[in-house]
Scaffold this active site. Sequence first.
Site, PDB file in Angstrom:
ATOM      1  N   LYS A 114       0.843  -1.204   0.000  1.00  0.00           N
ATOM      2  CA  LYS A 114       0.000   0.000   0.000  1.00  0.00           C
ATOM      3  C   LYS A 114       0.876   1.250   0.000  1.00  0.00           C
ATOM      4  O   LYS A 114       2.085   1.174   0.263  1.00  0.00           O
ATOM      5  CB  LYS A 114      -0.926  -0.023   1.217  1.00  0.00           C
ATOM      6  CG  LYS A 114      -0.212  -0.068   2.558  1.00  0.00           C
ATOM      7  CD  LYS A 114      -1.164  -0.404   3.708  1.00  0.00           C
ATOM      8  CE  LYS A 114      -0.409  -0.443   5.030  1.00  0.00           C
ATOM      9  NZ  LYS A 114      -1.248  -0.924   6.141  1.00  0.00           N
TER      10      LYS A 114
ATOM     11  N   TYR B 114      16.648  29.791   8.531  1.00  0.00           N
ATOM     12  CA  TYR B 114      15.470  30.506   9.024  1.00  0.00           C
ATOM     13  C   TYR B 114      15.492  30.631  10.552  1.00  0.00           C
ATOM     14  O   TYR B 114      15.835  29.681  11.259  1.00  0.00           O
ATOM     15  CB  TYR B 114      14.195  29.746   8.650  1.00  0.00           C
ATOM     16  CG  TYR B 114      13.778  29.917   7.206  1.00  0.00           C
ATOM     17  CD1 TYR B 114      13.509  31.177   6.682  1.00  0.00           C
ATOM     18  CD2 TYR B 114      13.631  28.808   6.389  1.00  0.00           C
ATOM     19  CE1 TYR B 114      13.109  31.316   5.361  1.00  0.00           C
ATOM     20  CE2 TYR B 114      13.224  28.935   5.077  1.00  0.00           C
ATOM     21  CZ  TYR B 114      12.961  30.198   4.564  1.00  0.00           C
ATOM     22  OH  TYR B 114      12.559  30.327   3.273  1.00  0.00           O
TER      23      TYR B 114
HETATM   24  C1  LIG Z   1      -0.546  -1.928   6.823  1.00  0.00           C
HETATM   25  C2  LIG Z   1      -1.180  -3.229   7.157  1.00  0.00           C
HETATM   26  C3  LIG Z   1      -0.419  -4.409   7.189  1.00  0.00           C
HETATM   27  C4  LIG Z   1       1.087  -4.400   7.104  1.00  0.00           C
HETATM   28  O1  LIG Z   1       1.580  -3.926   8.353  1.00  0.00           O
HETATM   29  P1  LIG Z   1       3.128  -3.777   8.673  1.00  0.00           P
HETATM   30  O2  LIG Z   1       3.145  -3.362  10.103  1.00  0.00           O
HETATM   31  O3  LIG Z   1       3.643  -2.715   7.774  1.00  0.00           O
HETATM   32  O4  LIG Z   1       3.767  -5.089   8.439  1.00  0.00           O
HETATM   33  C5  LIG Z   1      -1.087  -5.619   7.355  1.00  0.00           C
HETATM   34  N1  LIG Z   1      -2.427  -5.644   7.536  1.00  0.00           N
HETATM   35  C6  LIG Z   1      -3.191  -4.520   7.549  1.00  0.00           C
HETATM   36  C7  LIG Z   1      -4.646  -4.625   7.764  1.00  0.00           C
HETATM   37  C8  LIG Z   1      -2.589  -3.274   7.380  1.00  0.00           C
HETATM   38  O5  LIG Z   1      -3.332  -2.170   7.409  1.00  0.00           O
END
Ligand SMILES: *Cc1c(COP(=O)(O)O)cnc(C)c1O
Length: 345
Positions: free
Chosen positions: A33, A242
């Site tokens: 994702k 800054y």
């Molecule tokens: C993001 C996510 C994962 C992966 O999690 P990690 O901690 O990055 O391994 C797995 N299952 C769900 C439902 C998620 O939202």
Amino acid sequence: MSTGFLNVDLEALVTNWRALDALSTAETAAVVKADGYGLGAGKVGRALMRAGVKRFFVAVAEEGAILRQALGPNVEICIFSGHMRGDTDMIGDMMLTPMINTVGQLTRHLEALPEHPFGIQLDTGMNRLGLEMSEWASVAEIALSQNCRMVISHLACADEPDHPMNRQQLDQFHLMTDGISVPRSLAATGGILLGPEYHFDMVRPGVGLYGGHPFADAQPVAYLDLPVIQIRDVEEGETVGYGNSWTAPRPSKIATVSGGYADGLIRALGAGAHLYHGAQQVPVVGRVSMDLITADVTDLPDLPGALSILGPDQTVDTLAACAGTIGYEILTSLGARYQRRYSGG
Ligand SMILES: *Cc1c(COP(=O)(O)O)cnc(C)c1O
């Protein structure tokens, strides 16, 4: 050319996947994702597919559609947010598998795409996504009589192995799913490390693939080098950047590198972060600005053409700690201006 170079080591990514895969007897899927945690879902996905990954997870259907074009028809692409209004054509045309989160989504899915595969996401206590016990009880029989591919849930505290929530969610997942015949999945990266009780039929690591905590044995995957645009001498007592937030305590050499908060190098990492010239570290001084970071290179024996901000000595988690955040946020904030280069895989 003054943009930073984001080097992605696909061989290290695949090594991390294999190492996580070796920790369980379950199928090891991959979570890609947010554009593969900022590193490029297409490239990351193809490397993992070649290594044997059969199933990928993304957050939303739009990400799934893009990933399908990169990976072709032979892998399963699952959508955590499920089947939202407006998603039906994409889910159907791009062969996506939505993880159904509500009774409404289940109805929508079974009416719109009756033969089309789906999964079920259950809430075991995180109270974020998924059907609760009573809802599941009311639809389980219907769902399981249709083309249901998997039942999943997600752990809220898996990066804290001793947290009582882990056991509580495990017990709840058993209570909600024992005896069903479809594959079950509870563990992401943290859950894999909790041990075999948490593995069920499939595990779904994300951050560990990309070299992040809590997978302590991970190889780093992201390397980020920032070109030095200018080096100047400042006198003792002169200020940099800054707000005049840094004052030179001695005559100093200041390097200005290309990269700033618009590139995901958030302002909060100013205090305490370092840049690297090989293994030699130099402190970031002054505020991180939109496109630029300044560092005190007085003690370097030679003047570098670039300084690195992510590498073997400063991982996404070390950098995140300087800014009071987590590696996930540093990774997924990496900006669009970098030249992305891929090696290995
Ligand atoms: C993001 C996510 C994962 C992966 O999690 P990690 O901690 O990055 O391994 C797995 N299952 C769900 C439902 C998620 O939202």
